[in-house]
Design a protein around this motif. Structure first.
Motif, mmCIF file in Angstrom:
data_model
loop_
_atom_site.group_PDB
_atom_site.id
_atom_site.type_symbol
_atom_site.label_atom_id
_atom_site.label_comp_id
_atom_site.label_asym_id
_atom_site.label_seq_id
_atom_site.Cartn_x
_atom_site.Cartn_y
_atom_site.Cartn_z
ATOM 1 N N ALA A 54 91.584 105.573 71.637
ATOM 2 C CA ALA A 54 92.371 105.852 70.456
ATOM 3 C C ALA A 54 93.966 105.927 70.582
ATOM 4 C CB ALA A 54 91.978 107.084 69.680
ATOM 5 N N PRO A 55 94.846 105.453 69.828
ATOM 6 C CA PRO A 55 96.043 105.519 69.961
ATOM 7 C C PRO A 55 96.731 106.976 69.737
ATOM 8 C CG PRO A 55 95.854 104.579 67.804
ATOM 9 C CD PRO A 55 94.432 104.442 68.469
ATOM 10 N N GLY A 56 97.725 107.256 70.228
ATOM 11 C CA GLY A 56 98.688 108.507 70.448
ATOM 12 C C GLY A 56 98.429 109.187 68.950
ATOM 13 N N PRO A 57 98.986 108.483 67.852
ATOM 14 C CA PRO A 57 99.008 109.014 66.711
ATOM 15 C C PRO A 57 97.871 109.351 66.232
ATOM 16 C CG PRO A 57 100.672 107.210 66.885
ATOM 17 C CD PRO A 57 99.818 107.134 68.000
ATOM 18 N N LEU A 58 96.589 108.617 66.402
ATOM 19 C CA LEU A 58 95.128 109.033 65.949
ATOM 20 C C LEU A 58 94.763 110.318 66.526
ATOM 21 C CD1 LEU A 58 93.156 108.303 63.877
ATOM 22 C CD2 LEU A 58 92.258 106.838 65.615
ATOM 23 N N VAL A 59 95.304 110.500 67.856
ATOM 24 C CA VAL A 59 94.663 111.488 68.590
ATOM 25 C C VAL A 59 95.179 112.845 68.074
ATOM 26 C CG1 VAL A 59 94.562 112.743 70.880
ATOM 27 C CG2 VAL A 59 94.074 110.261 70.545
ATOM 28 N N ALA A 60 96.685 112.850 67.826
ATOM 29 C CA ALA A 60 97.141 113.933 67.164
ATOM 30 C C ALA A 60 96.770 114.128 65.864
ATOM 31 C CB ALA A 60 98.698 113.515 67.243
ATOM 32 N N ALA A 61 96.433 113.205 65.078
ATOM 33 C CA ALA A 61 96.149 113.306 63.634
ATOM 34 C C ALA A 61 94.592 113.894 63.645
ATOM 35 C CB ALA A 61 95.972 112.174 62.723
ATOM 36 N N VAL A 62 93.555 113.607 64.430
ATOM 37 C CA VAL A 62 92.458 114.113 64.467
ATOM 38 C C VAL A 62 92.317 115.499 65.038
ATOM 39 C CG1 VAL A 62 90.150 113.925 65.529
ATOM 40 C CG2 VAL A 62 91.139 111.631 64.658
ATOM 41 N N THR A 63 93.235 115.757 66.054
ATOM 42 C CA THR A 63 93.379 117.296 66.689
ATOM 43 C C THR A 63 93.618 118.117 65.645
ATOM 44 O OG1 THR A 63 93.789 116.266 69.024
ATOM 45 C CG2 THR A 63 94.494 118.442 68.578
ATOM 46 N N LEU A 64 94.780 117.692 64.843
ATOM 47 C CA LEU A 64 95.385 118.622 63.992
ATOM 48 C C LEU A 64 94.471 118.785 62.716
ATOM 49 C CD1 LEU A 64 98.029 120.160 62.850
ATOM 50 C CD2 LEU A 64 98.601 117.685 61.513
ATOM 51 N N ALA A 65 93.654 117.949 62.199
ATOM 52 C CA ALA A 65 92.798 117.876 61.348
ATOM 53 C C ALA A 65 91.775 118.836 61.820
ATOM 54 C CB ALA A 65 92.099 116.441 60.947
ATOM 55 N N ILE A 66 91.150 118.890 62.913
ATOM 56 C CA ILE A 66 90.201 119.792 63.525
ATOM 57 C C ILE A 66 90.556 121.195 63.337
ATOM 58 C CG2 ILE A 66 88.966 120.325 65.590
ATOM 59 C CD1 ILE A 66 88.761 117.532 66.450
ATOM 60 N N LEU A 67 91.949 121.479 63.924
ATOM 61 C CA LEU A 67 92.437 122.685 63.861
ATOM 62 C C LEU A 67 92.575 123.195 62.321
ATOM 63 C CD1 LEU A 67 95.113 122.677 66.588
ATOM 64 C CD2 LEU A 67 93.078 123.711 66.851
ATOM 65 N N LEU A 68 92.884 122.415 61.506
ATOM 66 C CA LEU A 68 92.990 122.779 60.187
ATOM 67 C C LEU A 68 91.520 123.116 59.311
ATOM 68 C CD1 LEU A 68 95.756 120.185 58.874
ATOM 69 C CD2 LEU A 68 96.238 122.747 59.278
ATOM 70 N N CYS A 69 90.852 122.270 59.651
ATOM 71 C CA CYS A 69 89.344 122.766 59.359
ATOM 72 C C CYS A 69 88.809 124.081 59.644
ATOM 73 C CB CYS A 69 88.563 121.600 59.771
ATOM 74 S SG CYS A 69 88.558 120.069 58.883
ATOM 75 N N ALA A 70 89.061 124.387 61.203
ATOM 76 C CA ALA A 70 88.749 125.438 61.565
ATOM 77 C C ALA A 70 89.471 126.599 60.795
ATOM 78 C CB ALA A 70 88.871 125.625 63.136
ATOM 79 N N LEU A 71 90.633 126.649 60.754
ATOM 80 C CA LEU A 71 91.085 127.550 60.209
ATOM 81 C C LEU A 71 91.007 127.687 58.513
ATOM 82 C CD1 LEU A 71 94.676 127.046 61.693
ATOM 83 C CD2 LEU A 71 93.515 128.972 61.892
ATOM 84 N N GLY A 72 90.926 126.375 58.053
ATOM 85 C CA GLY A 72 90.284 126.384 56.654
ATOM 86 C C GLY A 72 88.978 127.098 56.290
ATOM 87 N N VAL A 73 88.078 127.047 57.054
ATOM 88 C CA VAL A 73 86.874 127.784 56.927
ATOM 89 C C VAL A 73 87.047 129.131 56.987
ATOM 90 C CG1 VAL A 73 84.668 128.329 58.126
ATOM 91 C CG2 VAL A 73 85.543 125.974 58.009
ATOM 92 N N LEU A 74 87.889 129.770 57.779
ATOM 93 C CA LEU A 74 88.125 131.186 57.488
ATOM 94 C C LEU A 74 89.042 131.380 56.656
ATOM 95 C CD1 LEU A 74 88.910 131.892 61.201
ATOM 96 C CD2 LEU A 74 86.859 132.360 59.945
ATOM 97 N N ALA A 75 90.120 130.679 56.090
ATOM 98 C CA ALA A 75 90.999 130.603 54.875
ATOM 99 C C ALA A 75 89.992 130.850 53.571
ATOM 100 C CB ALA A 75 91.936 129.780 54.798
ATOM 101 N N LEU A 76 88.909 129.788 53.614
ATOM 102 C CA LEU A 76 88.145 129.754 52.319
ATOM 103 C C LEU A 76 87.414 130.833 52.124
ATOM 104 C CD1 LEU A 76 86.873 127.993 50.255
ATOM 105 C CD2 LEU A 76 85.265 127.017 51.730
ATOM 106 N N ALA A 77 86.904 131.460 53.365
ATOM 107 C CA ALA A 77 86.071 132.702 53.263
ATOM 108 C C ALA A 77 86.763 133.774 52.831
ATOM 109 C CB ALA A 77 85.285 133.075 54.651
ATOM 110 N N PHE A 78 87.906 134.027 53.007
ATOM 111 C CA PHE A 78 88.663 135.099 52.626
ATOM 112 C C PHE A 78 89.080 134.905 51.077
ATOM 113 C CE2 PHE A 78 89.237 135.967 57.147
ATOM 114 C CZ PHE A 78 88.681 137.425 57.255
#
Length: 336
Positions: A54-78
């Motif tokens: 994968a090109p660098g921008p896609l790697v960065a975007a996917v990594t950021l999306a994973i982090l946001l999803c992980a944080l989003g799950v906790l944020a959604l719960a609260f």
């Protein structure tokens, strides 16, 4: 290579979704296909990143999306827990008011179970965790598919004049007064009426709702009086005052419309959180019309949305519970 292999089922799922959407947008299968296409696309992107191609921008975007999803799950719960407290304060201690809080606690429980299983060597706990997470993943997939498609369906527009506007009823305040939730439906219907009347073809408004045990008059009567008091001519308002449920609202209103004009077109008005399920019911009852929504108080959305999804899930209970049982067995039987 894996991402290229996944591209084919992703494209097929999306094309099937478009074909079914064009044929009839009022199907829950459309939501499932759209959700499947999005899941396959996500897996394809993850496979490409994992392969190192994968090109660098896609790697960065996917990594950021994973982090946001992980944080989003906790944020959604609260958020759901806080909303549950707000619902109880505003609506009282009722089962519907407890839904957001219970959903939030359920999310935190799944996270805690997964973390505990990761930190131990207990095979039984691993099996329980796998079974719970597989079922939670399946339900989450259906719920997210429902949310995305319901959002899209609510933005489909009616591009032609209609003969009837059916307004679905809800409970009255103090047995006779129209509550804000129902008033928003009536205002949306009145707006449709005025827009079409300005083009020289005013539709007939059908107020649909029977009389509950704690009501002094049928909901249809209170709704009709509201409309005429706000400028709709009485000759353009028809009452359907026998129904007790959304399905009866639609079946009995359809009988009125068919009697007046067999080849009619209509729109059905409800609140925005209820649009997609009402559309599914309209298709099942043979109503030839699109469903549109009216605004709802923001605090009411999470509870209402969870209830709407739960009703759809239970309508297909044989398939859904059957798959949940298989997932539990799969999780419990797999190795440590």
């Amino acid at each position: 290579m894996a991402s290229l292999v996944l591209a084919i089922p992703t494209a097929v799922s999306f094309l099937l979704f478009l074909a079914r959407l064009r044929r009839d947008p009022r199907r829950f299968g459309n939501a499932v296909l759209l959700g499947l296409a999005l899941v396959l696309l996500t897996v394809a992107l993850l496979a490409q990143v994992a392969s190192g191609s994968a090109p660098g921008p896609l790697v960065a975007a996917v990594t950021l999306a994973i982090l946001l999803c992980a944080l989003g799950v906790l944020a959604l719960a609260f958020f759901l827990i806080v909303n549950g407290v707000q619902m109880v304060r505003k609506e009282g201690l009722r089962p519907a008011s407890l839904l957001p809080g219970l959903a939030g606690l359920g999310i935190l429980g799944c996270v805690a179970l997964a973390l505990t299983a990761l930190g131990t060597d207990s095979t039984p706990l691993w099996r329980v965790a796998r079974a719970v997470l597989l079922v939670a993943g399946y339900v989450s997939y259906l719920f997210l598919s429902f949310l995305v498609y319901a959002f899209l369906y609510a933005r489909l527009t009616v591009r032609h004049d209609v003969d009837f506007v059916v307004v679905l009823g809800s409970g009255l305040i103090d047995g006779s007064r129209v509550p804000p939730l129902l008033a928003s439906r009536l205002e949306r219907a009145r707006k449709v009426y005025e827009q079409q009347a300005a083009r020289g073809n005013p539709p007939v408004l059908i107020t649909s709702g029977g009389q509950g045990p704690d009501e002094d008059l049928p909901e249809a009567q209170a709704m009709a009086e509201y409309l005429t008091a706000h400028g709709v001519p009485e000759a353009h308002v028809v009452r359907e005052d026998r129904s007790r449920s959304t399905e009866e609202n639609l079946r009995l209103s359809e009988a009125i419309m068919r009697e007046r004009k067999p080849d009619h077109r209509c729109v059905v008005v409800t609140n925005n959180f209820h649009v997609f399920r009402a559309a599914l019911t309209a298709r099942r009852t043979g109503v030839n019309g699109h469903v549109i929504g009216s605004p709802t108080a923001a605090y009411f959305w999470p509870s209402a949305t969870i209830r709407e999804f739960g009703a759809i899930f239970l309508h297909h209970k044989k398939v859904n519970f059957g798959l949940c049982v298989l997932l539990v067995l799969l999780g419990a039987a797999s190795g440590s």
